[in-house]
Design a protein around this motif. Structure first.
Motif, PDB file in Angstrom:
ATOM      1  N   VAL A 218       0.481  -0.773  -0.037  1.00 13.01           N
ATOM      2  CA  VAL A 218      -0.158  -0.216  -0.139  1.00 13.01           C
ATOM      3  C   VAL A 218       0.638   1.349   0.001  1.00 13.01           C
ATOM      4  O   VAL A 218       0.268   2.502  -0.623  1.00 13.01           O
ATOM      5  CB  VAL A 218      -1.313  -0.463   1.307  1.00 13.01           C
ATOM      6  CG1 VAL A 218      -1.579   1.156   1.523  1.00 13.01           C
ATOM      7  CG2 VAL A 218      -2.154  -0.987   0.979  1.00 13.01           C
ATOM      8  N   LEU A 219       1.848   1.630   0.755  1.00 13.45           N
ATOM      9  CA  LEU A 219       2.660   2.348   1.208  1.00 13.45           C
ATOM     10  C   LEU A 219       3.333   2.825  -0.864  1.00 13.45           C
ATOM     11  O   LEU A 219       4.159   3.658  -0.359  1.00 13.45           O
ATOM     12  CB  LEU A 219       3.885   2.297   2.148  1.00 13.45           C
ATOM     13  CG  LEU A 219       3.348   2.100   2.906  1.00 13.45           C
ATOM     14  CD1 LEU A 219       4.822   1.681   3.865  1.00 13.45           C
ATOM     15  CD2 LEU A 219       2.418   3.654   3.413  1.00 13.45           C
ATOM     16  N   GLY A 305       7.085  -1.333  -9.244  1.00  9.49           N
ATOM     17  CA  GLY A 305       6.614  -2.290  -9.127  1.00  9.49           C
ATOM     18  C   GLY A 305       8.499  -3.458  -8.528  1.00  9.49           C
ATOM     19  O   GLY A 305       7.779  -3.984  -7.670  1.00  9.49           O
ATOM     20  N   ASN A 306       8.981  -3.249  -9.729  1.00  7.53           N
ATOM     21  CA  ASN A 306      10.265  -4.048  -9.023  1.00  7.53           C
ATOM     22  C   ASN A 306      10.791  -3.921  -7.753  1.00  7.53           C
ATOM     23  O   ASN A 306      11.071  -4.717  -6.961  1.00  7.53           O
ATOM     24  CB  ASN A 306      11.526  -3.755  -9.922  1.00  7.53           C
ATOM     25  CG  ASN A 306      11.048  -4.283 -11.400  1.00  7.53           C
ATOM     26  OD1 ASN A 306      10.247  -5.647 -11.520  1.00  7.53           O
ATOM     27  ND2 ASN A 306      11.315  -4.455 -12.594  1.00  7.53           N
ATOM     28  N   ILE A 307      10.686  -2.124  -7.177  1.00  2.00           N
ATOM     29  CA  ILE A 307      11.413  -2.558  -5.857  1.00  2.00           C
ATOM     30  C   ILE A 307       9.914  -2.984  -4.399  1.00  2.00           C
ATOM     31  O   ILE A 307      10.746  -3.150  -4.097  1.00  2.00           O
ATOM     32  CB  ILE A 307      10.989  -0.898  -5.515  1.00  2.00           C
ATOM     33  CG1 ILE A 307      12.248  -0.136  -6.031  1.00  2.00           C
ATOM     34  CG2 ILE A 307      11.766   0.048  -3.934  1.00  2.00           C
ATOM     35  CD1 ILE A 307      12.579   1.208  -6.433  1.00  2.00           C
ATOM     36  N   GLY A 308       8.963  -2.541  -5.302  1.00  2.00           N
ATOM     37  CA  GLY A 308       7.840  -3.337  -3.597  1.00  2.00           C
ATOM     38  C   GLY A 308       8.076  -5.122  -4.045  1.00  2.00           C
ATOM     39  O   GLY A 308       8.425  -5.592  -2.839  1.00  2.00           O
ATOM     40  N   CYS A 313      10.122  -9.586  -1.295  1.00  3.43           N
ATOM     41  CA  CYS A 313      11.203 -11.336  -0.985  1.00  3.43           C
ATOM     42  C   CYS A 313      11.825 -11.120   0.342  1.00  3.43           C
ATOM     43  O   CYS A 313      11.853 -12.266   0.746  1.00  3.43           O
ATOM     44  CB  CYS A 313      11.374 -11.244  -2.767  1.00  3.43           C
ATOM     45  SG  CYS A 313      10.591 -11.406  -4.162  1.00  3.43           S
ATOM     46  N   VAL A 314      12.419  -9.560   0.275  1.00  8.85           N
ATOM     47  CA  VAL A 314      13.842  -9.779   1.622  1.00  8.85           C
ATOM     48  C   VAL A 314      13.101  -9.731   2.606  1.00  8.85           C
ATOM     49  O   VAL A 314      12.942 -11.028   3.507  1.00  8.85           O
ATOM     50  CB  VAL A 314      14.241  -8.352   1.361  1.00  8.85           C
ATOM     51  CG1 VAL A 314      15.042  -8.035   2.311  1.00  8.85           C
ATOM     52  CG2 VAL A 314      15.359  -8.272   0.147  1.00  8.85           C
ATOM     53  N   SER A 337       0.242  -8.816  -5.090  1.00  7.48           N
ATOM     54  CA  SER A 337       1.212  -7.794  -5.313  1.00  7.48           C
ATOM     55  C   SER A 337       1.496  -6.935  -6.579  1.00  7.48           C
ATOM     56  O   SER A 337       1.066  -6.057  -6.369  1.00  7.48           O
ATOM     57  CB  SER A 337       2.289  -7.197  -4.763  1.00  7.48           C
ATOM     58  OG  SER A 337       3.568  -8.339  -5.367  1.00  7.48           O
ATOM     59  N   SER A 338       1.711  -8.342  -7.921  1.00  6.82           N
ATOM     60  CA  SER A 338       1.601  -7.816  -9.380  1.00  6.82           C
ATOM     61  C   SER A 338       0.310  -7.189  -9.781  1.00  6.82           C
ATOM     62  O   SER A 338       0.743  -6.383 -10.484  1.00  6.82           O
ATOM     63  CB  SER A 338       2.315  -8.880 -10.204  1.00  6.82           C
ATOM     64  OG  SER A 338       1.544 -10.281 -10.127  1.00  6.82           O
ATOM     65  N   GLN A 339      -0.470  -8.328  -9.749  1.00  7.74           N
ATOM     66  CA  GLN A 339      -2.474  -7.655 -10.207  1.00  7.74           C
ATOM     67  C   GLN A 339      -2.279  -6.387  -9.008  1.00  7.74           C
ATOM     68  O   GLN A 339      -3.452  -5.941  -9.868  1.00  7.74           O
ATOM     69  CB  GLN A 339      -3.151  -9.048  -9.530  1.00  7.74           C
ATOM     70  CG  GLN A 339      -2.628 -10.057 -10.754  1.00  7.74           C
ATOM     71  CD  GLN A 339      -3.227 -11.262  -9.942  1.00  7.74           C
ATOM     72  OE1 GLN A 339      -4.329 -11.273  -9.513  1.00  7.74           O
ATOM     73  NE2 GLN A 339      -3.511 -12.289 -10.573  1.00  7.74           N
ATOM     74  N   PHE A 340      -2.154  -6.336  -8.147  1.00 13.71           N
ATOM     75  CA  PHE A 340      -2.642  -5.000  -7.249  1.00 13.71           C
ATOM     76  C   PHE A 340      -2.948  -3.442  -7.920  1.00 13.71           C
ATOM     77  O   PHE A 340      -3.308  -2.676  -8.002  1.00 13.71           O
ATOM     78  CB  PHE A 340      -1.935  -4.823  -6.188  1.00 13.71           C
ATOM     79  CG  PHE A 340      -2.648  -4.300  -5.606  1.00 13.71           C
ATOM     80  CD1 PHE A 340      -3.860  -4.489  -4.848  1.00 13.71           C
ATOM     81  CD2 PHE A 340      -1.898  -2.725  -4.761  1.00 13.71           C
ATOM     82  CE1 PHE A 340      -4.459  -2.604  -4.038  1.00 13.71           C
ATOM     83  CE2 PHE A 340      -2.875  -1.391  -3.901  1.00 13.71           C
ATOM     84  CZ  PHE A 340      -4.000  -1.503  -3.339  1.00 13.71           C
TER      85      PHE A 340
END
Length: 636
Positions: A218-219, A305-308, A313-314, A337-340
């Motif tokens: 969300v952030l 998106g990649n940052i998210g 993952c971490v 998260s990718s679909q969000f």
């Protein structure tokens, strides 16, 4: 230069509607409420659409969560196998323990998961199909009713409505705007419903997996919003310029192709090409900038998106080491998260589309709100056997309340007489005819036909007494036979051909390859202007009206064709009251009464010889047309 405003561009780039400026409605809430009123009869079906959308989305959304269970079981099986192998490797090597049975994958469990997923996705597809099927019916029925209302309304509007607007503007509202509403109802509205449900469903599923990781996703939303808004701000002006140049280019091309012969005749081909290239260069520059700016948005959103994904993952791996989350749930969460972001972008795009749709609806509703013609009198009078006596008594009329056009007009026309109306442009000649057929209502006085006030006659009955042959011929796409037969419903082929003979059109029709079955194209450009006029006269003869109106019917034709048209009109006017609007005064010398109009008033009245004898306005008009001619031979 004419700008073709009906041309649409869908060049929204990768960014879609976010970068394209949309027309906004003046009263969004009021127009939306009114549009929903058209959806009200389809309320039950619309509720079903929402229910099916919910089921379709739910069955689709729970898929990653359930597939995560299978992945978790696979990981547990593999990890268990390695754990056993590690624990017993020393015993196996020493030979103290042999043939150790290792744990394997739980294939029956995995198969059940796969079957469940297959069933869920099939159900999702089924409900999605039902949703679109029902929504197609809702949209088409709604637009069907809207088109029917608009068509009925257009038939009730007075002539002044059409005089105040171009045909293109009216057609744009009836076609483009209603099509825009139809597309939004059938496609964008279902997408909006699905997007909203998907957003809610994904948030619920992510919260069920990990509230903390959901907070991380969300952030990232503000980053998406900032990126989208910043690009939209700079791209909108380029899209606006692109639309402007598309309109200019289309307008230029339209003018150049329609006037191609004139351009070549005056040697302006080079100028035309240079102007095209100038506009084309501007369109290229604005289009390139618009598409480039809109294309930036996807790389930016992918980067965010990649940052998210990295953070998820971490953070997810860290929670997994603590045993607070399973590997399958991490995989499912990454999918969610990718679909969000996708439904969020879709919802934003559709919001812009809906803004444009409400603006289109407002334009359509403006037609529906136009003031209609005054209703017919009730009870009304029917003239069973009209003779054609026409009388104007103290008639006043004005298009605008503060600008009087006709004042205290008095005319008394006997049945079977020919009345010619002459005068300079804007004198009120055509207005007189419009009043007679009640396309406009007079402000004061009376217009009588056979002693009956035309306001006491139904408009349909009144206009059926008239036949018209206008300067601008109107023929439709169809055969010559069909065009002539348009004059009277139920006429036979023989009656139609007889009307063509009376109009001196039979000969030229028979010379055509297909004769009466020759198909006229949309503009009837496959026959000459004079031939078109003869066909309209034949149509009027077939209609057999009591009163004829001829508005400069011999203009734009050669002298030989004019002779044929004059003969046809003589046949047409025989034993009929006729009003002839003419600029060529030689065509009206035999009229029983000539009205000379100027600035809405009849300034002279009489026969041709009487008016010449007065040596007034008519004499000046006549002499100016025939200066140098032997007028003695012309005067009857």
């Amino acid at each position: 230069m004419k700008e073709n405003k009906s041309v649409k561009s869908n060049s929204g780039g990768v960014m879609g509607s976010l970068g394209v400026p949309k027309e906004k409605a003046k009263d969004f809430k009021g127009t939306l409420k009114r549009l929903l009123g058209y959806l009200k009869p389809q309320k039950t079906n619309f509720i079903l659409v929402i229910i099916f959308a919910i089921f379709s989305t739910i069955f689709s959304i729970v898929g990653p969560k359930i597939s995560g269970l299978a992945i978790t079981r696979v990981v547990e099986g593999v990890m268990g196998k390695f754990a056993v192998m590690s624990k017993n490797s020393a015993l196996v090597k020493s030979g103290k323990v042999g043939n150790i049975k290792l744990p394997g994958l739980d294939f029956p469990y995995i198969e059940r998961i796969i079957l469940i997923l297959l069933g869920l996705y099939l159900l999702s597809a089924l409900f999605g199909y039902l949703q679109n099927y029902i929504m197609a019916g809702v949209a088409q029925k709604t637009v069907y009713n809207l088109r029917k209302d608009v068509n009925h309304k257009l038939s009730l509007l007075p002539l002044k409505f059409y005089d105040a607007r171009t045909h293109g503007e009216i057609l744009s509202r009836v076609t483009n705007d209603i099509d825009n509403i139809s597309t939004t109802l059938q496609q964008s509205l279902t997408q909006l419903i699905t997007s909203v449900i998907t957003i809610i469903g994904i948030i619920v599923m992510m919260l069920s997996i990990s509230p903390i990781m959901t907070l991380v996703v969300v952030l990232t939303l503000p980053l998406y919003i900032v990126a989208t808004a910043s690009v939209a701000k700079y791209s909108q002006k380029h899209f606006a310029e692109q639309q402007k140049q598309i309109g200019a280019l289309n307008g230029h091309v339209e003018e150049m192709y329609t006037g191609n012969n004139i351009i070549k005749s005056f040697g302006r081909k080079k100028d035309s090409i240079e102007k095209f290239e100038t506009i084309n260069d501007k369109l290229y520059n604005s289009g390139w900038k618009a598409q480039f700016m809109s294309g930036i948005i996807m790389p930016m959103m992918t980067f965010i998106g990649n940052i998210g994904y990295v953070i998820i993952c971490v953070f997810g791996g860290y929670l997994a080491t603590l045993g607070k989350i399973s590997i399958g749930d991490i995989q499912a969460f990454i999918q969610y998260s990718s679909q969000f972001t996708q439904p969020i972008v879709q919802a934003a795009n559709i919001t812009n589309i809906i803004q444009s749709t409400i603006a289109s609806s407002e334009r359509v509703f403006e037609i529906l709100d136009e003031i209609e013609e005054l209703p017919d009198a009730s009870p009304n009078t029917i003239i069973e056997f009209p003779k054609g006596a026409v009388k104007f008594e103290h008639v006043d009329f004005s298009y605008k309340s503060d600008e009087s056009l006709i004042e205290n007009m008095n005319i008394d026309v006997k049945p079977g007489h020919t009345i010619a109306i002459v005068g300079p442009t804007g004198a009120g000649k055509t207005t007189l005819v419009n009043l007679l057929m009640r396309f406009y209502d007079i402000d004061a006085g009376k217009i009588l036909i056979d002693g009956v006030d035309i306001r006491d006659i139904k408009r349909g009955e009144l206009r059926s007494m008239f036949g018209m042959v206008l300067q601008d011929t109107w023929l439709f796409n169809g055969t010559i036979m069909e065009n002539i037969a348009y004059g009277r419903a139920g006429s036979t082929e023989e009656e139609t051909m007889q009307a063509a003979r009376a109009a001196h059109a039979h000969h030229f029709i028979k010379t055509l390859p297909d004769g009466y079955n020759t198909i006229l194209n949309e503009e009837a450009s496959n026959i000459s202007q004079g031939q078109k006029q003869l066909l309209t006269i034949a149509r009027a003869i077939l209609a057999n009206p009591t009163i004829m109106i001829l508005d400069e019917a011999t203009s734009s034709v050669d002298s030989r064709t004019e002779v044929y048209i004059q003969r046809a009109m003589t046949e047409l006017m025989q034993n009929r009251t006729s009003f002839v609007i003419a600029h060529r005064l030689s065509t009206i010398k035999e009229a029983e009464l000539i009205l000379v109009m100027d600035k809405g008033s009849i300034i002279e009245m009489g026969s041709h010889n009487e008016l010449l004898a007065k040596n007034g306005f008519y004499a000046d008009l006549y002499n100016s047309q025939f200066a140098g001619a032997n007028l003695d031979n012309e005067v009857m």
